[in-house]
Write an enzyme that holds these catalytic residues in place. Structure first.
Site, mmCIF file in Angstrom:
data_model
loop_
_atom_site.group_PDB
_atom_site.id
_atom_site.type_symbol
_atom_site.label_atom_id
_atom_site.label_comp_id
_atom_site.label_asym_id
_atom_site.label_seq_id
_atom_site.Cartn_x
_atom_site.Cartn_y
_atom_site.Cartn_z
ATOM 1 N N SER A 133 0.807 -1.224 0.000
ATOM 2 C CA SER A 133 0.000 0.000 0.000
ATOM 3 C C SER A 133 0.839 1.273 0.000
ATOM 4 O O SER A 133 0.323 2.350 -0.286
ATOM 5 C CB SER A 133 -0.947 0.013 1.204
ATOM 6 N N LYS A 194 1.133 4.104 6.932
ATOM 7 C CA LYS A 194 0.584 4.999 5.907
ATOM 8 C C LYS A 194 1.275 6.359 6.002
ATOM 9 O O LYS A 194 2.137 6.587 6.833
ATOM 10 C CB LYS A 194 -0.926 5.179 6.104
#
Length: 319
Positions: A133, A194
């Site tokens: 991701s 993230k």
């Protein structure tokens, strides 16, 4: 030296906790009992084989309870047995070689474990990146160290998530663009990695695959296509955030499920997190903003490249 003298004395109370922590085999070595050491080695092997043999007969939850229960019972019985032997221990008897080495090994292990726990809690903690991701900057199987002091400390930054205080201490706000590790709010036992995109008070929105912060489109510049797999090639862009920080992002199309979202106002003490691989990221577009108490640390040093398998030493702060 006082601690070392306590270890060498082989007192009953210390023997009990030593055996409970390190196991009956080491407890018997500690109290100078060779035959009992061999007995507990054999019993440990037998217990392990028995548990392996019955594992398939139970569901995971039931077997875990059986495993923990039997092992804990074995350790308690061994600790009580070692304590009894320590109570009757003759301090003038000749110590066998294995009993002589236990005290210095115990001191060394205690110092090593204490140093490691303090280091992982307050300074740097290793983190294995499980997904793609955050590609292209960070790849699956990358191994990094996160800086624990970057944002202060909450219970989620402490090993085993022990709540030693309320809220955060020495709290520092993340900067937009930081690559951070945080505990997933819906299940804090899971750590996510993230990038901080939205700060408290920001309005975040996706329109046709492009990021808007406070109604202003975030600039992105086309770069070379990125070979994600043998069959998948993604568009690559250099994204420039409002504070001037730049990073690479990947995009499959501008019409995926999360490429159009309603405006989201980031609450106070919260941060909006997004993955750089925009169409392959489960992030704040799905689970909402992340409260500051869930922040664990900022990516600092990379020691393994997941794509090549090569070991490296790369400063990744600011990437």
């Amino acid at each position: 030296m006082g601690i070392y003298k306590t270890i060498k004395s082989r007192g009953p109370w210390f023997t009990f906790f030593f055996t409970l922590f390190f196991g009956p085999m080491f407890g018997m070595m500690y109290v100078n009992r060779g035959w009992w050491t061999l007995f507990y080695i054999a019993f440990t092997i037998t217990l392990a084989l028995a548990l392996m043999g019955i594992e398939s007969a139970f569901d995971a939850a039931t077997f875990t309870m059986i495993d923990i229960g039997s092992t804990l019972t074995f350790y308690v019985i061994g600790a009580l047995h070692a304590t009894y032997l320590a109570y009757h221990f003759n301090k003038y008897e000749d110590l066998k070689w294995f009993s002589k080495i236990i005290p210095p090994i115990t001191v060394g292990l205690t110092l090593f474990i204490s140093t490691a726990l303090i280091g992982r809690t307050f300074f740097y903690e290793p983190f294995y990146i499980p997904s793609g991701s955050m590609e292209p900057t960070f790849s699956p199987n990358d191994f990094i160290f996160m800086k624990k002091s970057a944002y202060g400390y909450s219970q989620y930054a402490v090993l085993f998530e022990i709540k030693l205080w309320d809220g955060r201490i020495w709290n520092k706000a993340p900067e937009r663009g930081d690559a951070v590790v945080f505990a997933l709010p819906s299940d804090p036992s899971i750590d996510y990695f993230k990038r901080v995109i939205g700060l408290p008070g920001d309005v975040i929105e996706m329109k046709q695959g492009e990021l808007y912060i406070n109604n202003q489109k975030v600039e992105r510049t086309k770069a070379e296509p990125y070979q994600l797999t043998d069959k998948i090639v993604l568009d690559q862009y250099i994204e420039t955030l409002p504070n001037g920080k730049t990073h690479s992002i990947l995009n499959k199309t501008d019409h995926e499920r999360l490429d159009n979202t309603p405006p989201f106002t980031v609450p106070d003490q919260h941060y909006f997190m997004m993955g750089d691989n925009r169409d392959y990221s489960h992030d704040s577009r799905v689970f909402g903003a992340v409260h500051e108490k869930y922040l664990i640390g900022r990516a600092s040093i990379q020691t393994r490249d997941g794509r090549t398998g090569a070991y490296t030493f790369r400063n990744v702060e600011g990437y």
